[in-house]
Design a protein around this motif. Sequence first.
Motif, short mmCIF file in Angstrom:
data_model
loop_
_atom_site.label_atom_id
_atom_site.label_comp_id
_atom_site.label_asym_id
_atom_site.label_seq_id
_atom_site.Cartn_x
_atom_site.Cartn_y
_atom_site.Cartn_z
N ARG A 178 -11.60 -10.39 38.79
CA ARG A 178 -12.37 -11.63 38.70
C ARG A 178 -13.82 -11.43 39.12
O ARG A 178 -14.17 -10.44 39.77
CB ARG A 178 -11.74 -12.71 39.58
CG ARG A 178 -11.86 -12.45 41.07
CD ARG A 178 -11.33 -13.60 41.91
NE ARG A 178 -11.51 -13.32 43.32
CZ ARG A 178 -10.55 -12.96 44.15
NH1 ARG A 178 -9.31 -12.84 43.69
NH2 ARG A 178 -10.80 -12.71 45.42
N ASN A 179 -14.64 -12.40 38.76
CA ASN A 179 -16.00 -12.47 39.27
C ASN A 179 -15.92 -13.16 40.63
O ASN A 179 -15.48 -14.32 40.71
CB ASN A 179 -16.90 -13.26 38.31
CG ASN A 179 -18.36 -13.20 38.69
OD1 ASN A 179 -18.72 -13.28 39.86
ND2 ASN A 179 -19.23 -13.07 37.69
N ASN A 180 -16.33 -12.49 41.68
CA ASN A 180 -16.12 -13.00 43.03
C ASN A 180 -17.28 -13.85 43.56
O ASN A 180 -17.29 -14.21 44.73
CB ASN A 180 -15.85 -11.82 43.97
CG ASN A 180 -14.54 -11.12 43.63
OD1 ASN A 180 -13.46 -11.65 43.88
ND2 ASN A 180 -14.64 -9.95 43.03
N ASP A 181 -18.22 -14.17 42.69
CA ASP A 181 -19.29 -15.08 43.07
C ASP A 181 -18.70 -16.48 43.28
O ASP A 181 -18.04 -17.02 42.39
CB ASP A 181 -20.35 -15.11 41.96
CG ASP A 181 -21.59 -15.92 42.33
OD1 ASP A 181 -21.47 -16.83 43.19
OD2 ASP A 181 -22.65 -15.67 41.76
N GLU A 182 -18.95 -17.06 44.44
CA GLU A 182 -18.37 -18.38 44.76
C GLU A 182 -18.89 -19.48 43.84
O GLU A 182 -18.26 -20.54 43.70
CB GLU A 182 -18.68 -18.74 46.22
CG GLU A 182 -17.98 -17.84 47.23
CD GLU A 182 -18.29 -18.25 48.66
OE1 GLU A 182 -19.10 -19.19 48.84
OE2 GLU A 182 -17.73 -17.64 49.59
N ASN A 183 -20.03 -19.27 43.20
CA ASN A 183 -20.61 -20.28 42.31
C ASN A 183 -20.05 -20.21 40.89
O ASN A 183 -20.38 -21.05 40.06
CB ASN A 183 -22.13 -20.13 42.27
CG ASN A 183 -22.77 -20.37 43.63
OD1 ASN A 183 -22.41 -21.30 44.33
ND2 ASN A 183 -23.71 -19.51 44.00
N ILE A 184 -19.24 -19.20 40.63
CA ILE A 184 -18.67 -19.03 39.29
C ILE A 184 -17.43 -19.92 39.15
O ILE A 184 -16.50 -19.81 39.96
CB ILE A 184 -18.30 -17.56 39.04
CG1 ILE A 184 -19.55 -16.69 39.04
CG2 ILE A 184 -17.54 -17.40 37.73
CD1 ILE A 184 -20.49 -16.94 37.89
N PRO A 185 -17.39 -20.80 38.14
CA PRO A 185 -16.20 -21.66 37.97
C PRO A 185 -15.03 -20.90 37.35
O PRO A 185 -15.21 -19.83 36.74
CB PRO A 185 -16.70 -22.75 37.04
CG PRO A 185 -17.74 -22.07 36.21
CD PRO A 185 -18.42 -21.09 37.13
#
Length: 231
Positions: A39-46
């Motif tokens: 996954r993309n672990n950026d917290e802003n990514i939905p």
Amino acid sequence: MKKLLLLSVFTLLFVSCKDSVETEVPEEKAFDYKAYLLRNNDENIPTFEFPANAPSKNIFKIIDNYTQQECFDGFRFNYKIGAYKVQCFAAEFCHNPPPPSNPTRLSFEINDKNGLWFNYKIIKPNQVKDQSLIFLNTIERDYKRFIIRFKVDSKSDALITEKILEDIIEAYLTFSTSLFKQEYGKPIHKASQSDLNDFKRKHGMLIVFYDIESLRVPPPPPAASEINNEF
């Protein structure tokens, strides 16, 4: 003397009770390297969830509703497919043209009768994992990023497509386990987040969504000679 005896008894009872109480120590949750790698672990990514046979226009509509925009050039999100969340990139190409075709991209297509074209040949769904591993092991370059693009007829079986995607994901995880050990000299389950970030940068898996047949890129401006001929 009698008071001293009673005090000793109470002390023994207290120590005995204290020793009999079991202190629960919470177990440390194991680091889920598979989830972190996918996954993309950026917290802003939905994170979005939609049927595996959803056409691109439906996916674009989900993103348009989320961004409150009518069109977008590029958008990153996580796609929840079965038990996995995979980093994705979608593009409508409102202003910028699509990039050149990537020769290492894995493409597959499923028609309305669930026929499967996989990497430009017809295979059976139960061959997907093996064929994915073959594809991954033939990528000859330093940065072995695994890019997937698929086109699915909306009349196809969503469960079949979901199983195909899960088999591709599992093939990637198998491949990554072997490649990580080669490059870092240790099993991937012992990897630090820093190691996994570095590995993802070079060999991450990415699903891309775009519909080349309905691009919204504006036509190029006319050449100067064409403008002069009009007057």
